[in-house]
Scaffold this motif. Structure first.
Motif, PDB file in Angstrom:
ATOM      1  N   GLN A   3       0.831  -1.198   0.000  1.00  0.00           N
ATOM      2  CA  GLN A   3       0.000   0.000   0.000  1.00  0.00           C
ATOM      3  C   GLN A   3       0.872   1.258   0.000  1.00  0.00           C
ATOM      4  O   GLN A   3       0.607   2.223  -0.697  1.00  0.00           O
ATOM      5  CB  GLN A   3      -0.874  -0.016   1.244  1.00  0.00           C
ATOM      6  CG  GLN A   3      -1.983   0.988   1.140  1.00  0.00           C
ATOM      7  CD  GLN A   3      -2.776   1.043   2.418  1.00  0.00           C
ATOM      8  OE1 GLN A   3      -2.384   0.470   3.427  1.00  0.00           O
ATOM      9  NE2 GLN A   3      -3.898   1.702   2.374  1.00  0.00           N
ATOM     10  N   ALA A   5       3.858   1.603  -1.179  1.00  0.00           N
ATOM     11  CA  ALA A   5       4.456   1.781  -2.503  1.00  0.00           C
ATOM     12  C   ALA A   5       3.440   2.384  -3.458  1.00  0.00           C
ATOM     13  O   ALA A   5       3.747   3.319  -4.216  1.00  0.00           O
ATOM     14  CB  ALA A   5       4.941   0.440  -3.050  1.00  0.00           C
ATOM     15  N   LEU A   6       2.232   1.862  -3.381  1.00  0.00           N
ATOM     16  CA  LEU A   6       1.203   2.368  -4.277  1.00  0.00           C
ATOM     17  C   LEU A   6       0.948   3.843  -4.029  1.00  0.00           C
ATOM     18  O   LEU A   6       0.859   4.646  -4.947  1.00  0.00           O
ATOM     19  CB  LEU A   6      -0.099   1.585  -4.075  1.00  0.00           C
ATOM     20  CG  LEU A   6      -1.198   2.085  -4.998  1.00  0.00           C
ATOM     21  CD1 LEU A   6      -1.117   1.380  -6.338  1.00  0.00           C
ATOM     22  CD2 LEU A   6      -2.559   1.907  -4.386  1.00  0.00           C
ATOM     23  N   TRP A   7       0.867   4.181  -2.734  1.00  0.00           N
ATOM     24  CA  TRP A   7       0.606   5.579  -2.388  1.00  0.00           C
ATOM     25  C   TRP A   7       1.698   6.518  -2.897  1.00  0.00           C
ATOM     26  O   TRP A   7       1.401   7.541  -3.473  1.00  0.00           O
ATOM     27  CB  TRP A   7       0.439   5.735  -0.867  1.00  0.00           C
ATOM     28  CG  TRP A   7      -0.983   5.585  -0.514  1.00  0.00           C
ATOM     29  CD1 TRP A   7      -1.562   4.574   0.188  1.00  0.00           C
ATOM     30  CD2 TRP A   7      -2.033   6.462  -0.886  1.00  0.00           C
ATOM     31  NE1 TRP A   7      -2.902   4.742   0.280  1.00  0.00           N
ATOM     32  CE2 TRP A   7      -3.237   5.906  -0.376  1.00  0.00           C
ATOM     33  CE3 TRP A   7      -2.111   7.634  -1.613  1.00  0.00           C
ATOM     34  CZ2 TRP A   7      -4.469   6.498  -0.559  1.00  0.00           C
ATOM     35  CZ3 TRP A   7      -3.341   8.226  -1.791  1.00  0.00           C
ATOM     36  CH2 TRP A   7      -4.509   7.667  -1.272  1.00  0.00           C
ATOM     37  N   SER A   8       2.944   6.070  -2.689  1.00  0.00           N
ATOM     38  CA  SER A   8       4.020   6.946  -3.161  1.00  0.00           C
ATOM     39  C   SER A   8       3.945   7.066  -4.675  1.00  0.00           C
ATOM     40  O   SER A   8       4.154   8.146  -5.236  1.00  0.00           O
ATOM     41  CB  SER A   8       5.402   6.415  -2.770  1.00  0.00           C
ATOM     42  OG  SER A   8       5.282   5.377  -1.867  1.00  0.00           O
ATOM     43  N   ALA A   9       3.620   5.934  -5.311  1.00  0.00           N
ATOM     44  CA  ALA A   9       3.562   5.956  -6.768  1.00  0.00           C
ATOM     45  C   ALA A   9       2.491   6.926  -7.234  1.00  0.00           C
ATOM     46  O   ALA A   9       2.725   7.754  -8.131  1.00  0.00           O
ATOM     47  CB  ALA A   9       3.264   4.556  -7.290  1.00  0.00           C
TER      48      ALA A   9
ATOM     49  N   VAL B  10      -7.365  -2.411  -2.149  1.00  0.00           N
ATOM     50  CA  VAL B  10      -6.036  -2.764  -2.636  1.00  0.00           C
ATOM     51  C   VAL B  10      -5.362  -3.799  -1.764  1.00  0.00           C
ATOM     52  O   VAL B  10      -4.772  -4.748  -2.246  1.00  0.00           O
ATOM     53  CB  VAL B  10      -5.153  -1.519  -2.746  1.00  0.00           C
ATOM     54  CG1 VAL B  10      -3.708  -1.897  -2.951  1.00  0.00           C
ATOM     55  CG2 VAL B  10      -5.651  -0.659  -3.897  1.00  0.00           C
ATOM     56  N   ARG B  11      -5.470  -3.646  -0.483  1.00  0.00           N
ATOM     57  CA  ARG B  11      -4.694  -4.527   0.383  1.00  0.00           C
ATOM     58  C   ARG B  11      -5.003  -6.016   0.202  1.00  0.00           C
ATOM     59  O   ARG B  11      -4.043  -6.795   0.016  1.00  0.00           O
ATOM     60  CB  ARG B  11      -4.876  -4.151   1.847  1.00  0.00           C
ATOM     61  CG  ARG B  11      -3.879  -4.870   2.728  1.00  0.00           C
ATOM     62  CD  ARG B  11      -3.885  -4.357   4.107  1.00  0.00           C
ATOM     63  NE  ARG B  11      -2.749  -3.519   4.412  1.00  0.00           N
ATOM     64  CZ  ARG B  11      -1.561  -3.983   4.765  1.00  0.00           C
ATOM     65  NH1 ARG B  11      -1.338  -5.267   4.816  1.00  0.00           N
ATOM     66  NH2 ARG B  11      -0.597  -3.177   5.065  1.00  0.00           N
ATOM     67  N   THR B  39       0.491  -4.119  -8.571  1.00  0.00           N
ATOM     68  CA  THR B  39       0.885  -2.796  -8.081  1.00  0.00           C
ATOM     69  C   THR B  39       2.343  -2.798  -7.663  1.00  0.00           C
ATOM     70  O   THR B  39       3.094  -1.878  -7.964  1.00  0.00           O
ATOM     71  CB  THR B  39       0.050  -2.385  -6.874  1.00  0.00           C
ATOM     72  OG1 THR B  39      -0.321  -3.546  -6.168  1.00  0.00           O
ATOM     73  CG2 THR B  39      -1.148  -1.603  -7.302  1.00  0.00           C
ATOM     74  N   ALA B  43       5.316  -0.644  -9.268  1.00  0.00           N
ATOM     75  CA  ALA B  43       5.843   0.442  -8.441  1.00  0.00           C
ATOM     76  C   ALA B  43       7.217   0.947  -8.880  1.00  0.00           C
ATOM     77  O   ALA B  43       7.413   2.166  -9.011  1.00  0.00           O
ATOM     78  CB  ALA B  43       5.853   0.021  -6.976  1.00  0.00           C
ATOM     79  N   VAL B  46       6.877   3.176 -11.844  1.00  0.00           N
ATOM     80  CA  VAL B  46       6.228   4.444 -11.518  1.00  0.00           C
ATOM     81  C   VAL B  46       7.187   5.324 -10.724  1.00  0.00           C
ATOM     82  O   VAL B  46       7.271   6.535 -10.926  1.00  0.00           O
ATOM     83  CB  VAL B  46       4.940   4.179 -10.726  1.00  0.00           C
ATOM     84  CG1 VAL B  46       4.294   5.496 -10.345  1.00  0.00           C
ATOM     85  CG2 VAL B  46       3.989   3.328 -11.534  1.00  0.00           C
ATOM     86  N   LEU B  47       7.916   4.692  -9.832  1.00  0.00           N
ATOM     87  CA  LEU B  47       8.840   5.474  -9.019  1.00  0.00           C
ATOM     88  C   LEU B  47       9.989   6.025  -9.858  1.00  0.00           C
ATOM     89  O   LEU B  47      10.502   7.101  -9.601  1.00  0.00           O
ATOM     90  CB  LEU B  47       9.384   4.620  -7.883  1.00  0.00           C
ATOM     91  CG  LEU B  47       8.364   4.328  -6.794  1.00  0.00           C
ATOM     92  CD1 LEU B  47       8.903   3.299  -5.816  1.00  0.00           C
ATOM     93  CD2 LEU B  47       7.983   5.597  -6.057  1.00  0.00           C
TER      94      LEU B  47
END
Lengths: 422, 322
Positions: A3, A5-9, B10-11, B39, B43, B46-47
């Motif tokens: 979660q 990681a997703l949020w930061s993304a 999501v979790r 995800t 990541a 995306v990062l």
């Protein structure tokens, strides 16, 4: 973990996207608004030009009360680079300040022909030729720029020569210079050719004393005969003057602006080919020398068939960009910028010979009086008529002429080729 | 995307399918790796995206545009493709050839430009008397802007300047430092080295900090001379530093001399101090030929790339041999 990681993304992506939007979405071209005109120049930031800008703005506001005028002063050494970028982008200022000659002609296709708009100013202003290309006028002159031969009257007096009657022929001139150097230690000419400017000034100042009036006019009209003996004579003279020790030492490493002028101002040389406006001119010299000691003489005649005249052109002038919304409005601003009142202020504060021939200059000393007398019979300067690439090449060749790594014939041949190619 | 919604759906999402997969299809194939859901697999990309986007949009894309632009014309042919015309013009222009020759000259001068800070740093490291003062003094010019340095040396090297007066007093003739086409480029390069070697000196001192002093002591005990210590102990120990200084000094010489050239010689005398950078500026700003300038920029970029790669190659081999 997932979660986080997703949020930061999400956060980073959002930021990146919004940043992208911000830069892509805003597109404000300076000349965009209909009720606003943007002027680019390198003068308006100068305190000495403030009165001029104020007068011009006031004059324009009288006819166009709702229109805002913004002056953007650019640094001069970057001016044409910035302008080049604006031209490439097809948007930028509405009204643009230009140097006369090559700088304007190279960019004439980005400008509006002003002939219909400024017809009423034709008689009042001088120096139009420097802003014309193929018979069309692209800018209105603000100042006149030229290359008078200044001399130091005090040195003439010390050497026992008559400061009011400087030599009229080249041989007499060289003789006088010898006397001055013997008596005062001062050299004949202050010259700086580090930037290749010395030759430009020399060519234009001496040209009318070597070429016949007919040959001179043909040169200006673009029919230049580089192989003619008279043209070669000018470059030969340039070489000789230095070889016979008439110049200050180290001409190729002395900057015309302002080391060479400093040599003249400090009375280490008796003559200098200077400018009429902006810098290196009567007003600058008068700060160091007594204004009454700064004289202007006609170029000493080299060929008896020649008739010396004052070489001058339009110095700087305002043009209208092709991309402006309302060319008539912008042209009106150009007219205000060249109004008599505005130019009077420019002449008085900034020390320039204004393009307006109706301004009274008699209070500014003998040099200005002599210059303004010469305006009536003056002709465009020889180097201003050349393409800018040829002028650049001439700068380098002139340095080679002084160091002896090229002959006059080779130099003239290269110049002819460059002139023909442009 | 509202901040309230995602957490609950999501979790559980990552857990269920991967557990199911692990159980049903590939029980023995390292289940932990599969555990990361889509995800989590996305990541990293995306990062990385901001960094990659910045490089692509602000660096690579303009580079491509610039190269592309160099194949279009100037003036009347503005915007029309002209093939290799600009490059032909470029290499036919004696000024550009001079600029390239000067690049070659600077590359040849490079060992000198690296040796000077290297030697001085060695003396400081060996605690020559007064080394603290020298360390500060040597670094001082590095904080001056090239324009100021240029103006200072314009005065010093003027034909009637103090340097020539000293030469005259000693009985040597005066030299037209900035007016003689054979001398000017060396004068400017020399001033550039003077103005920038402080930075390289600091890098060298940092390299010395990592050098094992016991090696030097051992060499001294074995009776090595100063020259021998430098040759056999200091140089091998500093290979990486030297490599770094070589590359940064070269980049500095080829791309940061504009200010000095502009102030000191304006490319002259006789065009003898032109460098590609200055040429680019003249073509773009003075002659209004942006496409030709782009071609020159592309050429400069390729030269830098080639010389840089060659240098790294040579130095790497030298490092291995040592």
């Amino acid at each position: 973990m997932g979660q986080r990681a997703l949020w930061s993304a999400v956060l980073v992506l959002g930021l990146a996207l919004s940043a992208g939007c911000g830069s892509a979405g805003v597109s404000s071209s300076p000349g965009g608004a209909a009720d606003k005109l943007v002027v680019w120049d390198w003068k308006s930031g100068d305190p000495a030009a403030k009165a001029y800008v104020d007068k011009a703005k006031a004059d324009f506001a009288k006819g166009h009360p709702g229109v805002e005028v913004e002056f953007v002063a650019q640094p001069f050494d970057q001016y044409y680079t910035l302008l080049g970028a604006a031209i490439q982008a097809g948007k930028g200022p509405d009204v643009i300040l230009f140097n006369g000659g090559g700088q304007l002609r190279d960019r004439a296709d980005s400008l509006v022909p002003l002939d219909d708009y400024v017809a009423a100013d034709r008689q009042r202003l001088a120096g139009w030729d420097a802003f014309a290309e193929d018979g069309k006028t692209y800018a209105s002159p603000v100042t006149l720029q030229g290359h008078p031969l200044y001399y130091n009257k005090a040195l003439y007096e010390q050497a026992g020569l008559d400061p009011e009657a400087p030599a009229a022929t080249w041989d007499e001139f060289v003789r006088d210079c010898g006397v001055i150097t013997d008596k005062t230690g001062a050299k004949c000419f202050a010259v700086g050719n580090k930037e290749g400017i010395g030759i430009q000034f020399f060519l234009s100042a001496m040209g009318s004393a070597v070429l016949t009036p007919d040959e001179y006019d043909r040169w200006i009209a673009g029919k230049r005969d580089w192989t003619s003996p008279a043209v070669k004579r000018i470059f030969e003279l340039w070489r000789q003057v230095d070889a016979s020790g008439l110049n200050n030492d180290g001409v190729n490493s002395t900057a015309m602006f302002n080391d060479a002028f400093a040599v003249f101002q400090s009375a280490k040389a008796a003559h200098v080919v200077g400018l009429m406006s902006d810098v290196g001119h009567w007003k600058d010299f008068a700060e160091f020398l007594d204004p009454a000691d700064v004289g202007v003489m006609a170029a000493p005649v080299v060929d008896p068939a020649a008739k010396p005249s004052l070489p001058y052109d339009g110095g700087i002038g305002y043009g209208v960009a092709k991309w402006t919304r309302d060319p008539k409005l912008a042209a009106d601003l150009v007219r205000s910028l060249t109004s008599t009142e505005a130019l009077q202020a420019f002449y008085a504060d900034a020390g320039a010979i204004a393009a307006d021939t109706t301004i009274d200059v008699s209070a500014a000393g003998p040099a200005v009086t002599a210059i303004s007398k010469g305006l009536a019979t003056g002709k465009p300067a020889l180097h201003v008529a050349l393409p800018s690439k040829t002028v650049d090449l001439m700068g380098r060749l002139s340095q080679q002429l002084l160091s002896g790594s090229v002959t006059v014939d080779e130099a003239v041949a290269q110049l002819a080729a460059s002139d023909a190619a442009s | 995307m509202s901040p309230g919604a995602p957490p609950s759906p999501v979790r559980p999402a990552p857990a269920t399918p991967s557990q199911g997969q692990a159980r049903d299809t590939a029980p023995r194939r390292r289940p932990r790796r599969r555990r990361g859901s889509r995800t989590e697999r996305l990541a990293p990309f995306v990062l990385l995206a901001p960094a990659v986007l910045i490089i692509v949009v602000l660096r690579l894309w303009p580079l491509v545009l610039g190269v592309n632009f160099s194949f279009t014309g100037d003036g009347d042919r503005n915007g029309t493709p002209v093939g290799l015309d600009n490059y032909v013009t470029l290499f036919a222009d004696p000024l550009f050839r001079t600029a390239l020759r000067n690049v070659g000259l600077l590359v040849l001068l490079l060992p000198v430009a690296v040796a000077i800070p290297g030697l001085l740093a060695t003396f400081i490291y060996l605690r020559t008397p007064g080394h603290r003062v020298y360390r500060a003094v040597y670094f001082f010019p590095a904080v001056l802007s090239p324009v100021i340095v240029g103006a200072i040396f314009n005065l010093l090297l003027a034909h009637d300047g103090p340097v020539n007066e000293v030469l005259g007093a000693v009985g040597l003739g005066s030299v037209d430092w900035l007016g003689d086409p054979d001398v000017a480029i060396f004068a400017v390069a020399g001033v550039h080295v003077w103005a920038t070697f402080g930075m390289a000196l600091v890098v060298f001192l940092a390299g010395f900090a990592n050098l094992d002093p016991s090696l030097l002591d051992a060499a001294r005990v074995d009776g090595a001379s100063l020259a021998q210590s430098i040759r056999h102990v200091i140089v091998p120990g500093l290979t990486r530093t030297i490599q770094f200084v070589f590359v940064t000094t070269m980049i500095g010489m080829l791309t940061s001399m504009f200010g000095l050239l502009f102030v000191m010689t304006s490319g002259g005398p006789e065009g003898s101090t032109y460098l590609p950078e200055y040429y680019i500026w003249v073509q773009q700003g003075q002659f209004n030929q942006p496409a030709l300038a782009s071609a020159a920029s592309t050429a400069l970029f390729l030269i830098m790339l080639l010389v840089g790669l060659a240098q790294i190659g040579v130095l790497r081999r030298a490092g291995r041999e040592v």
